[in-house]
Design a protein around this motif. Structure first.
Motif: not given
Length: 112
Positions: A72-97
């Protein structure tokens, strides 16, 4: 409220749902390496997002996985692409889990 505490009603406003990854494509236009994902959220339909998770996840490994997203976040434009939801995860030293469910639930199931 103290120390950044929120009320139950604040938490209820965040619509967090389970969905199954249907499709993954590279996103070469992104500033940082990212995937484009299309996820089935059941009654909410298929929604797309961009996620900087390429350090830990190959495209083929994501297909069919159930993930957790904020829908339920509003759509977000990322360059030529529209993001319609937020994928959840956890930041680590190796990347997002990414956040996943422990066992299958119906697509669109809301976090309780």
């Amino acid at each position: 409220m103290t120390n950044g505490s929120i009320d139950w009603s604040d938490f209820q406003r965040v619509d967090i749902r389970a969905g199954t990854v249907l499709r993954v494509e590279s996103f070469p236009e992104a500033r940082k390496p990212a995937w484009k994902l299309w996820v089935d959220f059941g009654e909410l339909g298929v929604r797309q997002t961009s996620a900087q998770i390429v350090d830990l996840y190959d495209a083929d490994a994501l297909i069919g996985r159930q993930i957790v997203g904020v829908v339920n976040f509003p759509p977000k434009r990322i360059g030529p692409f529209t993001s319609e939801f937020l994928l959840t995860g956890f930041h680590t030293d190796d990347g997002v889990v990414i956040t996943t469910v422990e066992r299958p639930v119906p697509n669109g199931a809301r976090l309780a």
